[in-house]
Design an enzyme around this catalytic site. Sequence first.
Site, PDB file in Angstrom:
ATOM      1  N   GLY A  80      62.889 -41.695 -39.442  1.00 47.16           N
ATOM      2  CA  GLY A  80      64.078 -42.292 -38.857  1.00 47.16           C
ATOM      3  C   GLY A  80      63.883 -42.851 -37.457  1.00 47.16           C
ATOM      4  N   LYS A 117      65.409 -55.297 -22.521  1.00 46.66           N
ATOM      5  CA  LYS A 117      65.602 -54.294 -21.478  1.00 46.66           C
ATOM      6  C   LYS A 117      64.927 -54.717 -20.171  1.00 46.66           C
ATOM      7  CE  LYS A 117      66.017 -50.659 -24.935  1.00 46.66           C
ATOM      8  NZ  LYS A 117      65.373 -49.502 -25.607  1.00 46.66           N
TER       9      LYS A 117
END
Length: 455
Positions: free
Chosen positions: A204, A222
């Site tokens: 995940g 970012k």
Amino acid sequence: MSQHASGNSASGEHSSLSTLPTLRVAVLGAGTVGGEVLRLISQQADELAHRVGGRLEVIGVAVRDLGRDRGEHVPAALLTEDAASLVHDADLVIEVMGGIEPARTLLLDAMAHGASVVTANKALLAQDGATLYEAADTHGVDLYFEAAVAGAIPLVRPVRESLAGDRIQRVLGIVNGTTNYILDAMTRTGASFDDALATAQQLGYAEADPTADVEGHDAAAKASILASLAFHSRVRLAAVHCEGITTVSAQDIAAAARMGRTIKLLSIVERIEEEDGERISARVYPALIPEEHPLASVAEAYNAVFIEADAAGSLMFYGQGAGGSPTASAILGDVVSAARSRVHGGVGPRESRYAELESIPLEELRSAFYISLTVEDRPGVLAEIAGTLSGYGISISTIHQELLEQEEGSDEPARAHIGISTHRALESAMTASLDVFSSTATVLSIDSVLRIEGE
């Protein structure tokens, strides 16, 4: 006596809470992060009310599919597909839906109707943050985005507020947990990129479509936000040089270890001093860093960021950079700040872009490099390669040569693998050297080109 006093205190607490004003909160998106945000608002309702000075009332949660089960923390009664009407009725909008549209239109509409905004949408901020900043200023509302850069790590607020009186020179960090997990797994286990990615997806850490992470796009967004904040200049996403980790091989990992280094995907934004002023650089790429560097020990899906400032010196921020709960923590911090402003009046920090520094093209920067070549194994090859590099002003730091095995009876010429690390040189010079290597019969293939940082 003590029990009676305690009872009065609790009674007084609930009485004081009942007199607090109510702020209407709209949530856009109810995925993993949205569900965690709603859980925290519900479970910490009284504490948040005390911190804010007003109660937070979620008036609706906008989703694309009303039929999908959202879990126990997302009440079905709050779900709506009419996001446009929802934002008109809110004092505060939390956006965790992602993507450019309809998020941008909804947030601009929310601010036009007087709502403050908390968002985790790094792609939108990097691509069109200017429009959001201007809307917040025009309508006198707040725009907060702590969760857009490093998950739970407090990074935006320190850069925007705590270091507002300082002069930041450089920000260097790991800001994408997926790629850090993959590179860390390759380093620890010797796995290939494909195998490490598959494991990350099973656990995940990586999406079914990992493109935004492994190609560096997430980290570049970012970097755009960080550069804009650190250098008081608007740095659009298009100005950020971006390289991902898909070409990093097990051979590169082994070569790095042999040199006492490790490979990390780095986001780097820095101020470049020049004779006639200064410019700024924002870039993302995989780089070799010394094993003793603090960033080398950042493992699994964690993030870490270094900030170098004139007065404060070197600062390091470390923690979980993604995930439902960590991201929700950062969002709730922004919610409290924005809600306080609503209750007590005024607004939070505004965009600072007075410097308006230009971005410097990558080719004008100087970097140290590691290049990996497969060549014919014959006398004079090393001299040819060294001569080409020297001709473009690039000096060699170290060379590692390894003869490659041949199949028995093969008529192919003997081959060798050469790994070269260089001293700092112009990016344009390295590009020109690689062009020469690509066109010569001596160099059979350019296997990898990586930069060396952190020394």
